[in-house]
Structures are given as C-alpha cells and as structure tokens.
Enzyme design. Structure first.
Site, PDB file in Angstrom:
ATOM      1  N   GLU A   1       0.753  -1.217  -0.082  1.00  0.00           N
ATOM      2  CA  GLU A   1      -0.001   0.035   0.019  1.00  0.00           C
ATOM      3  C   GLU A   1       0.895   1.239  -0.010  1.00  0.00           C
ATOM      4  O   GLU A   1       1.142   1.909   1.009  1.00  0.00           O
ATOM      5  CB  GLU A   1      -0.893  -0.093   1.262  1.00  0.00           C
ATOM      6  CG  GLU A   1      -1.962  -1.225   1.102  1.00  0.00           C
ATOM      7  CD  GLU A   1      -2.754  -1.561   2.535  1.00  0.00           C
ATOM      8  OE1 GLU A   1      -3.746  -2.270   2.430  1.00  0.00           O
ATOM      9  OE2 GLU A   1      -2.434  -0.862   3.624  1.00  0.00           O
TER      10      GLU A   1
ATOM     11  N   GLU B   1      -6.237  -8.277  -0.451  1.00  0.00           N
ATOM     12  CA  GLU B   1      -6.870  -8.357   1.077  1.00  0.00           C
ATOM     13  C   GLU B   1      -8.139  -7.695   1.059  1.00  0.00           C
ATOM     14  O   GLU B   1      -8.463  -6.767   0.482  1.00  0.00           O
ATOM     15  CB  GLU B   1      -5.807  -7.194   1.748  1.00  0.00           C
ATOM     16  CG  GLU B   1      -4.299  -7.511   2.036  1.00  0.00           C
ATOM     17  CD  GLU B   1      -3.670  -6.402   2.927  1.00  0.00           C
ATOM     18  OE1 GLU B   1      -4.171  -5.595   3.468  1.00  0.00           O
ATOM     19  OE2 GLU B   1      -2.453  -6.380   2.806  1.00  0.00           O
TER      20      GLU B   1
END
Length: 551
Positions: free
Chosen positions: A180, A291
């Site tokens: 991320e 995720e």
C-alpha cells in the site's frame, strides 16, 4: 511401476515441464486456478524500527505471531485454500547499500517453499517498506516523483535480489511489486497531488516489471502483480494505474475493507466493487483482491465476525461467489488461524474458512478444518520483563458486560498466587483497569465485580506477571463465560515482554473411522496434486476418477 509411483513421476515431469520459460500459464488462467487465497499476515511483514535483529526468529515474531512451520501450510491446503500471499518487509534486513541479509532471504525462501511444496500458489511481495508514516515508523517507498528519483536504484536492486533468488521457480510463484504505497503525506485512497502521485506509482510499477524481466530465466514470463495507489478500490485509483507492459502476464491488485453494516448494504458494497473493477481494471488485465476481511477500520474499528456474525458470513459468502463469477481472485487477510492457533495448527475461525471455501466450490466435502476442540492444549508463557503480559483476550472488538459474565482460567499448579494476576482493561484509552489475583489452579473472574473500575465493556484481558524475576507459567485452559453460561476459548497470545509456545495432544475420539478414498463422480476436475480446479490446464488432470490429458 505402481499407480502411486506413476503419478509421482508424472507430477515431477509436469513440474519440470512447467519451469520452461515460455510455458507459463497466462495471468488470467493463474487467477482462475489460484482459487481462494489467504495472507500469512503480521509474520515476515512484521517490523520494528527501534530494534536490531540478531536472528530471523526475532524479526518474524516481533508482532506476536509464531515462527511459521510447514504444518500450517499443509493445513491451509487441506482446507481447500490454493494460494498463500506471503507479505515481507525488507528494510530492516538491508544494509546501507541495499543488500538483503542472507539469513533473511534464506528464511523467506523457506516459507515460500512451505507454500509451493504443499501444491499452492505463492504471492511474494514488498510490504511494510510502504505505508502510512507514524511517530515510530517511516516508510522509504512513497508515491512521489521525488521519492522515486531518490530510491529507484535501491528499489530495483531489492527486486533484482529477490528475482535472482527465485528465478527458477515455476508459475506457482508470483511477485507483487509493493503493498500500500502512499504519498509523502500518508494520504489514503488518492494522492494529494494526483498527477505526481499516480505518475510515481506507475514509475515504480514499471521499474519492478523491467527489473524482474531482466533477470531472465522463468522471470521473463512470470506473472507479476502491481497495485493501485494505496491498493485503493476507488475508481480514480483504478483508472490511473497503467498496465506496465503489454503482455499476458500482468495482474492488477486492490484491497477492500468496507463497512458492511447490514446484509443489504454488504450486497450493495460488493456489487459496486465488482462493477468498478470491471469498468476500470478487468477490461485491461486480470485482478486480485489481495486483502479483504470481516472487519473495517473506518469510520471506527469493527469486526463483524465478533459483532454480527450473520452479516459477516453473508458478506464473505456473497463476495466469493461474485468475485468467482467475475474472474477476480481473492486472498483473505490474516484471520482464520491466528497467533498460537498457527502453531498447533488449527483454525480459530473455522466457520469463516468453511464459508469461503463453500462459496467458491459449492461444498466443503473432503476438506479438513481442525479446531482447538480437537486437542488438549497446554500454553507455556515465558515472562521476561516485570509486569509483562500475555493476552487472554486482545481482539479489536470490546467485550460488553451485557454479553459476557466472566472468565475461567486453569493453570497447571497452585503456586502462582503471588506471581500472576488477571488484568482487565476498560474502554480503549480510558485508563480504567481492574486486577484480579490468581488463586489456586482455577481462577474464576466475575466481570460484574469489577464494573465500578472498568465500566460496561472490556477492551482487553491479560495474564500479567507481578514479580521482577523471570517466570514460566502453563495455562491448561482459559475460557470466556457468556451471558447464557456457554463458554468460548480464549485466544492466548503475546502482548509484551513474553513468548508463548503450545503443545497439543489430540483428544481421544473412541473408535477411529478408517478413511476411504472416494472417486469423484460429480464432474469435478482435479490436478495431480489432488486440488480442485475450474478447468483443465495443459498436461494431465483427473475427472470422475479417470486421468485425462489436455493439450
């Protein structure tokens, strides 16, 4: 030659064939064949910038997870999971020139091999080298042109080392460029400077792909994964992620942690997510939701698995069914088996694991989901620091005294009276606490007796050492007592200043059933590892008990 040896020989032949560069399955086929995935979270991705590691075990366990063992991967494969995402944080294992510590690279390779050796796909990435800055953490990879210019060589050198280490692995290993990645202001979903932030993400993605391809071998055709800015599922983040090369071996990835609220809202959120994926990513390359989970962190921390199980399981079932229809892959984030459960190994959220697999395959027949109820377990807590604590309850969702009456703790002996106490924490950051001394081998805590000190909810419960000297304590059982007098097992794990190991002995079951091999007669297709697949790939496969070959 016997049938078993023949199959082993054919499997070995196919594996050798699949390692030929150019024979790799295309990204679209890989996403389909990866089935349902799971993240080995808070393990190799754990990090602590204030520490210097002398062993890989210290690094791997610094967030409270145990050292990963191959038995865990065997359990996941036998439960029907066919992909394991292995997040790895590298910055603490790199010297000033960017060279990765040999011991760390070796350990990463061991864990990857645990996955591959159990017949599953493995996604290997660069994880908390990105992320939101805090008082104790600062990522070195950021979505800004300034950062890219400063760190391009170091980033490419990191991926060159990883790629060289794994260049001979077959198409069951995929690389993921970064996790991320945020801009310099740690902004989620979209960068503050959209032009600069999106350009930097695409520059890093291009560097990753070019570096890996240039190492040759199987990396010339390996399936590679690139993420949107912050792995965001927002439409603009999807639109602004470029395809870093024109090939059939690139996969896009996003993450998704929405606030479900209700079944109807969960359905609406999932439908919207799939629609955006189709419009902005899937029309250009295959997609993985790398995720997702039953919890959300915005606008507040809520884990629907604990607060509204019905909504949680509905959302997971619907998400898996809809992503499968759309051809989108998924990897569940970290739960299912967590903390000391992984050392046994068993599931602590078996119903959730079953929900994911059943949603994808339509059945859980033939799969295994061991739980703590199948074992007698002894937890050994080694306390080092004074006042150190082990979690008896440490989940993100507080316990409401209207739902829970107390706790029962059973220890191996009655000599801990002056050395251990149960500590109850009130609402997070409230400063309210209660202390209950351990008494004999069995201590029963009545939450109502401490309500004046902690309020109407408990954020966490620990077993705390009260003496300076090191101490080893063994917990035979710890359960939470619900309002209806039913009990649930506590998740015993590290809080701080201690380590925990566990020993499990299967409970006697009386007469043992003799397992029999059933011949599939439902048209299901399996590879030679015994894993169910959606459609035949090049080589041998099994359907209705017979061996076939796809050319």
């Amino acid at each position: 030659m016997c049938m078993k040896k023949t199959l082993l020989f054919v499997c070995g032949l196919l594996m050798c064939m699949s390692t030929q560069a150019g024979d790799f399955e295309k990204a679209k086929d890989a996403v389909t064949n990866m089935g349902v995935g799971w993240n080995l979270g808070n393990t190799l991705d754990a990090n602590d910038g204030s520490k210097t590691w002398t062993t890989t075990e210290q690094h791997e366990t610094c967030w409270g997870q145990p050292v990963t063992k191959p038995e865990l991967m065997k359990m996941m494969a036998e439960a029907g999971f066919n992909t394991i995402r292995v997040p790895v944080t590298w910055y603490q294992e790199m010297d000033a020139n960017g060279k990765v510590n040999d011991a760390w690279m070796k350990r990463v390779k061991e864990v990857v091999d645990y996955v591959i050796d159990n017949g599953m796909y493995c996604i290997l990435n660069v994880h908390h080298d990105t992320g939101a800055d805090s008082n104790t953490f600062k990522s070195w990879l950021k979505a800004s042109s300034k950062n890219y210019t400063a760190n391009k060589d170091k980033y490419e050198y990191l991926w060159k080392q990883i790629a060289e280490t794994f260049k001979d692995y077959d198409d069951h290993l995929l690389f993921e460029a970064y996790n991320e990645m945020l801009d310099e202001k740690s902004t989620w979903n979209e960068p503050v400077d959209k032009t600069d932030g999106y350009k930097a993400i695409n520059d890093y993605a291009k560097s990753f792909v070019t570096t890996v391809r240039n190492t040759g071998g199987n990396n010339k055709d390996r399936n590679l994964i690139v993420n949107t800015y912050s792995a965001s599922s927002m439409p603009n983040a999807m639109k602004n992620l470029d395809l870093p090369e024109e090939s059939n071996h690139i996969i896009f990835q996003i993450h998704s942690y929405p606030n479900w609220q209700t079944k109807s809202n969960a359905k609406k959120e999932i439908d919207n997510l799939i629609s955006n994926i189709k419009s902005n990513l899937l029309n250009r390359a295959p997609v993985i939701i790398g995720e997702y989970a039953t919890f959300t962190t915005w606008p507040s921390d809520i884990d629907y698995y604990n607060t509204d199980r019905e909504v949680a399981l509905y959302a997971m079932d619907y998400l898996i069914q809809e992503t499968k229809k759309a051809g989108v892959g998924t990897c569940y984030w970290m739960g299912l088996s967590d903390g000391t459960y992984r050392t046994l190994p068993v599931f602590h959220q078996a119903d959730l694991a079953q929900t994911l697999i059943k949603a994808y395959y339509g059945s859980i027949d033939g799969y295994k989901y061991p739980t703590v109820d199948d074992f007698d377990i002894v937890y050994t807590i080694n306390y080092a620091d004074e006042w150190s604590e082990a979690f008896l309850y440490g989940a993100s969702t507080p316990l409401k005294l209207s739902d829970y009456k107390g706790l029962r703790l059973e220890l191996d002996k009655d000599s801990y009276n002056e050395t251990l106490q149960v500590k109850l924490y009130g609402k997070t950051n409230s400063g309210k606490e209660a202390y209950i001394p351990v008494t004999g081998t069995v201590t029963t805590v009545n939450f109502a007796d401490s309500q004046d000190n902690i309020g109407d909810e408990i954020s966490r419960i620990t077993l705390q050492k009260t003496i300076k000297d090191p101490l080893t304590a063994k917990v035979l059982k710890a359960t939470l007592i619900k309002a209806d007098d039913s009990e649930s097992n506590c998740d015993i794990s590290v809080y701080w200043g201690c380590t925990i190991t566990s020993e499990a002995t299967p409970k006697p079951t009386g007469i043992r059933a003799i397992p029999m091999n059933k011949v599939a007669s439902d048209g299901a297709i399996y590879n030679l590892r015994g894993q169910r697949i959606l459609k035949p790939q090049k080589g041998f496969y099994i359907q209705d008990g017979k061996t076939h070959i796809a050319k």
